[in-house]
Scaffold this active site. Structure first.
Site, PDB file in Angstrom:
ATOM      1  N   PHE A   7      29.059  33.244  26.207  1.00 41.71           N
ATOM      2  CA  PHE A   7      28.360  34.506  26.459  1.00 41.71           C
ATOM      3  C   PHE A   7      27.608  34.416  27.783  1.00 41.71           C
ATOM      4  O   PHE A   7      26.945  33.421  28.057  1.00 41.71           O
ATOM      5  CB  PHE A   7      27.371  34.808  25.322  1.00 41.71           C
ATOM      6  N   CYS A   8      27.734  35.464  28.586  1.00 40.51           N
ATOM      7  CA  CYS A   8      26.971  35.559  29.831  1.00 40.51           C
ATOM      8  C   CYS A   8      26.573  37.012  30.027  1.00 40.51           C
ATOM      9  O   CYS A   8      26.850  37.856  29.171  1.00 40.51           O
ATOM     10  CB  CYS A   8      27.752  35.018  31.023  1.00 40.51           C
ATOM     11  N   SER A   9      25.946  37.309  31.152  1.00 43.60           N
ATOM     12  CA  SER A   9      25.409  38.655  31.322  1.00 43.60           C
ATOM     13  C   SER A   9      26.481  39.738  31.309  1.00 43.60           C
ATOM     14  O   SER A   9      26.271  40.794  30.738  1.00 43.60           O
ATOM     15  CB  SER A   9      24.543  38.746  32.566  1.00 43.60           C
ATOM     16  N   ASP A  39      26.578  38.867  26.747  1.00 45.51           N
ATOM     17  CA  ASP A  39      25.559  38.359  25.824  1.00 45.51           C
ATOM     18  C   ASP A  39      24.974  39.447  24.925  1.00 45.51           C
ATOM     19  O   ASP A  39      24.521  39.148  23.828  1.00 45.51           O
ATOM     20  CB  ASP A  39      24.453  37.635  26.580  1.00 45.51           C
TER      21      ASP A  39
END
Length: 108
Positions: A7-9, A39
């Site tokens: 998960f990332c931005s 995320d």
């Protein structure tokens, strides 16, 4: 099949990392599904797919404590991807760390 979800931005740069990790897993015939998501979708993705490991991109490491407190008690290891490995999109090193987390989960 074990699920390792990143998960990332936005899920964009992490998609490259997930793809490289999946390539390494496939090369070694490991029964893993590795995918990347924004995320903001962690709760929805957890409810839908129940990942075995959650990895956070370095850009959202500030969310580690909240995510860890929520999912670690459910038996889902949470970690932040090493910044250097992430920057190099080093799928093999990141996958090794994820597998360590899977093994530590079994030992609990």
């Amino acid at each position: 099949m074990k699920r390792i979800y990143l998960f990332c931005s936005a899920g964009m740069s992490t998609s490259l990392v997930a793809s490289r990790m999946q390539d390494v897993a496939d090369k070694h015939n490991l029964p893993l599904e590795i995918k990347a998501f924004p995320d903001r979708n962690i709760d929805t993705i957890y409810e839908q797919y129940h990942p075995d490991v959650i990895l956070l991109g370095p850009q959202v490491k500030f969310k580690f404590n909240a995510v860890h407190e929520k999912y670690d008690p459910m038996g889902v290891p949470v970690d932040v991807i090493n910044l250097e490995d992430y920057g190099n999109a080093d799928g093999e090193r990141i996958l090794k760390r994820a597998i360590q987390l899977l093994k530590s989960k079994k030992e609990k």
